[in-house]
Design a protein around this motif. Structure first.
Motif, PDB file in Angstrom:
ATOM      1  N   ILE A  99       0.844  -1.197   0.000  1.00  5.16           N
ATOM      2  CA  ILE A  99       0.000   0.000   0.000  1.00  5.16           C
ATOM      3  C   ILE A  99       0.878   1.245   0.000  1.00  5.16           C
ATOM      4  O   ILE A  99       1.758   1.386   0.843  1.00  5.16           O
ATOM      5  N   ILE A 100       0.605   2.127  -0.955  1.00 10.06           N
ATOM      6  CA  ILE A 100       1.365   3.370  -1.095  1.00 10.06           C
ATOM      7  C   ILE A 100       0.380   4.533  -1.077  1.00 10.06           C
ATOM      8  O   ILE A 100      -0.684   4.467  -1.678  1.00 10.06           O
ATOM      9  N   GLY A 101       0.737   5.608  -0.420  1.00 15.04           N
ATOM     10  CA  GLY A 101      -0.110   6.812  -0.454  1.00 15.04           C
ATOM     11  C   GLY A 101      -0.852   7.020   0.852  1.00 15.04           C
ATOM     12  O   GLY A 101      -0.296   6.911   1.926  1.00 15.04           O
ATOM     13  N   LYS A 102      -2.138   7.303   0.738  1.00 18.15           N
ATOM     14  CA  LYS A 102      -3.004   7.567   1.898  1.00 18.15           C
ATOM     15  C   LYS A 102      -3.326   6.236   2.572  1.00 18.15           C
ATOM     16  O   LYS A 102      -4.365   5.628   2.331  1.00 18.15           O
ATOM     17  N   ASP A 103      -2.425   5.764   3.417  1.00 20.26           N
ATOM     18  CA  ASP A 103      -2.454   4.379   3.880  1.00 20.26           C
ATOM     19  C   ASP A 103      -2.734   4.210   5.371  1.00 20.26           C
ATOM     20  O   ASP A 103      -2.276   3.281   5.992  1.00 20.26           O
ATOM     21  N   ARG A 104      -3.508   5.120   5.957  1.00 19.53           N
ATOM     22  CA  ARG A 104      -3.895   4.992   7.363  1.00 19.53           C
ATOM     23  C   ARG A 104      -5.327   4.459   7.436  1.00 19.53           C
ATOM     24  O   ARG A 104      -6.249   5.108   6.955  1.00 19.53           O
ATOM     25  N   TYR A 105      -5.489   3.297   8.062  1.00 19.13           N
ATOM     26  CA  TYR A 105      -6.802   2.668   8.194  1.00 19.13           C
ATOM     27  C   TYR A 105      -7.035   2.260   9.637  1.00 19.13           C
ATOM     28  O   TYR A 105      -6.108   1.846  10.336  1.00 19.13           O
ATOM     29  N   LYS A 106      -8.294   2.343  10.083  1.00 17.80           N
ATOM     30  CA  LYS A 106      -8.677   1.916  11.427  1.00 17.80           C
ATOM     31  C   LYS A 106      -9.054   0.440  11.446  1.00 17.80           C
ATOM     32  O   LYS A 106      -8.926  -0.223  12.461  1.00 17.80           O
ATOM     33  N   ALA A 107      -9.586  -0.037  10.303  1.00 14.61           N
ATOM     34  CA  ALA A 107     -10.073  -1.413  10.228  1.00 14.61           C
ATOM     35  C   ALA A 107      -9.934  -1.918   8.790  1.00 14.61           C
ATOM     36  O   ALA A 107      -9.848  -1.129   7.850  1.00 14.61           O
ATOM     37  N   LEU A 108      -9.942  -3.243   8.648  1.00  9.60           N
ATOM     38  CA  LEU A 108      -9.887  -3.883   7.338  1.00  9.60           C
ATOM     39  C   LEU A 108     -11.034  -4.874   7.222  1.00  9.60           C
ATOM     40  O   LEU A 108     -11.575  -5.347   8.224  1.00  9.60           O
ATOM     41  N   GLN A 109     -11.389  -5.200   5.981  1.00  9.17           N
ATOM     42  CA  GLN A 109     -12.412  -6.207   5.715  1.00  9.17           C
ATOM     43  C   GLN A 109     -12.083  -6.879   4.394  1.00  9.17           C
ATOM     44  O   GLN A 109     -11.566  -6.242   3.469  1.00  9.17           O
ATOM     45  N   VAL A 110     -12.393  -8.176   4.297  1.00  9.20           N
ATOM     46  CA  VAL A 110     -12.155  -8.945   3.082  1.00  9.20           C
ATOM     47  C   VAL A 110     -13.498  -9.355   2.502  1.00  9.20           C
ATOM     48  O   VAL A 110     -14.371  -9.829   3.228  1.00  9.20           O
ATOM     49  N   LYS A 111     -13.662  -9.151   1.179  1.00  7.50           N
ATOM     50  CA  LYS A 111     -14.866  -9.586   0.479  1.00  7.50           C
ATOM     51  C   LYS A 111     -14.466 -10.683  -0.496  1.00  7.50           C
ATOM     52  O   LYS A 111     -13.441 -10.589  -1.167  1.00  7.50           O
ATOM     53  N   VAL A 112     -15.293 -11.731  -0.589  1.00 10.86           N
ATOM     54  CA  VAL A 112     -14.993 -12.899  -1.406  1.00 10.86           C
ATOM     55  C   VAL A 112     -15.958 -12.961  -2.585  1.00 10.86           C
ATOM     56  O   VAL A 112     -17.158 -12.741  -2.415  1.00 10.86           O
ATOM     57  N   LYS A 113     -15.414 -13.262  -3.767  1.00 11.32           N
ATOM     58  CA  LYS A 113     -16.234 -13.379  -4.974  1.00 11.32           C
ATOM     59  C   LYS A 113     -15.938 -14.698  -5.689  1.00 11.32           C
ATOM     60  O   LYS A 113     -14.861 -15.276  -5.514  1.00 11.32           O
ATOM     61  N   ASP A 114     -16.880 -15.142  -6.500  1.00 11.62           N
ATOM     62  CA  ASP A 114     -16.728 -16.225  -7.481  1.00 11.62           C
ATOM     63  C   ASP A 114     -16.645 -17.646  -6.934  1.00 11.62           C
ATOM     64  O   ASP A 114     -17.164 -18.554  -7.544  1.00 11.62           O
ATOM     65  N   ALA A 115     -15.969 -17.884  -5.817  1.00  8.75           N
ATOM     66  CA  ALA A 115     -15.804 -19.249  -5.303  1.00  8.75           C
ATOM     67  C   ALA A 115     -15.465 -19.172  -3.818  1.00  8.75           C
ATOM     68  O   ALA A 115     -15.016 -18.137  -3.334  1.00  8.75           O
ATOM     69  N   PRO A 116     -15.668 -20.292  -3.100  1.00  7.82           N
ATOM     70  CA  PRO A 116     -15.327 -20.286  -1.676  1.00  7.82           C
ATOM     71  C   PRO A 116     -13.810 -20.213  -1.477  1.00  7.82           C
ATOM     72  O   PRO A 116     -13.034 -20.703  -2.299  1.00  7.82           O
ATOM     73  N   VAL A 117     -13.400 -19.596  -0.385  1.00  9.36           N
ATOM     74  CA  VAL A 117     -11.981 -19.467  -0.068  1.00  9.36           C
ATOM     75  C   VAL A 117     -11.761 -19.758   1.413  1.00  9.36           C
ATOM     76  O   VAL A 117     -12.605 -19.415   2.238  1.00  9.36           O
ATOM     77  N   HIS A 118     -10.652 -20.431   1.711  1.00 10.61           N
ATOM     78  CA  HIS A 118     -10.269 -20.664   3.102  1.00 10.61           C
ATOM     79  C   HIS A 118      -9.130 -19.705   3.424  1.00 10.61           C
ATOM     80  O   HIS A 118      -8.062 -19.771   2.824  1.00 10.61           O
ATOM     81  N   MET A 119      -9.382 -18.791   4.346  1.00 15.83           N
ATOM     82  CA  MET A 119      -8.374 -17.808   4.753  1.00 15.83           C
ATOM     83  C   MET A 119      -7.736 -18.291   6.042  1.00 15.83           C
ATOM     84  O   MET A 119      -8.425 -18.441   7.055  1.00 15.83           O
ATOM     85  N   GLU A 120      -6.449 -18.557   5.991  1.00 12.38           N
ATOM     86  CA  GLU A 120      -5.735 -19.032   7.172  1.00 12.38           C
ATOM     87  C   GLU A 120      -5.316 -17.874   8.070  1.00 12.38           C
ATOM     88  O   GLU A 120      -5.582 -17.888   9.259  1.00 12.38           O
ATOM     89  N   SER A 121      -4.651 -16.878   7.478  1.00 11.85           N
ATOM     90  CA  SER A 121      -4.156 -15.789   8.306  1.00 11.85           C
ATOM     91  C   SER A 121      -3.937 -14.531   7.484  1.00 11.85           C
ATOM     92  O   SER A 121      -3.919 -14.560   6.260  1.00 11.85           O
TER      93      SER A 121
END
Length: 137
Positions: free
Chosen positions: A52-74
């Motif tokens: 991430i470059i630029g305006k890169d200050r965030y309080k929180a993150l979220q992941v959105k999943v499309k097209d197929a199931p995904v297993h997120m380990e970490s």
């Protein structure tokens, strides 16, 4: 001959490394949710990094999943100036699902990159999952 083979191998790994780490340039600093980037997820366990470059200050993150199931380990968040935050997700998401809001412990620091360990779950259509990373300012 050995030097040509080494050059080809080095070129391949350099291309793979650069391809997986395409920088995301963020220019908007308004409050609210902002899409940081997206990635296709392989069927084998994979590690992808969002730089991430630029305006890169965030309080929180979220992941959105499309097209197929995904297993997120970490997920690991690395901050400018040092320091990391490890988030153990160990969750399987269905297509069109989103993670819970992940509050960052160091919300005032600039994020350098976010690294995911994950894989697309085998599915009937053989589709690869796509994820989107969103940040809350």
């Amino acid at each position: 001959m050995k030097s040509i083979v080494l050059l080809l191998v080095a070129t391949f790994f350099t291309f793979s490394f650069v391809h997986a780490q395409k920088p995301e340039v963020i220019t908007n600093n308004k409050a609210g949710w902002h899409k940081i980037g997206d990635a296709k997820v392989d069927f084998k366990t994979d590690k992808d990094k969002f730089i991430i470059i630029g305006k890169d200050r965030y309080k929180a993150l979220q992941v959105k999943v499309k097209d197929a199931p995904v297993h997120m380990e970490s997920m690991q968040v690395s901050y400018e100036g040092g320091g990391t935050e490890d988030v153990a997700l160990n969750t399987q998401y269905k297509p069109n699902a989103e993670s819970k809001t992940i509050e960052l412990k160091n919300g005032s620091a600039e994020i350098k990159n976010v690294t995911f360990v994950y894989h697309t779950v085998t599915n009937g259509s053989n589709s690869k999952a796509e994820i989107e990373l969103w940040g809350l300012k």
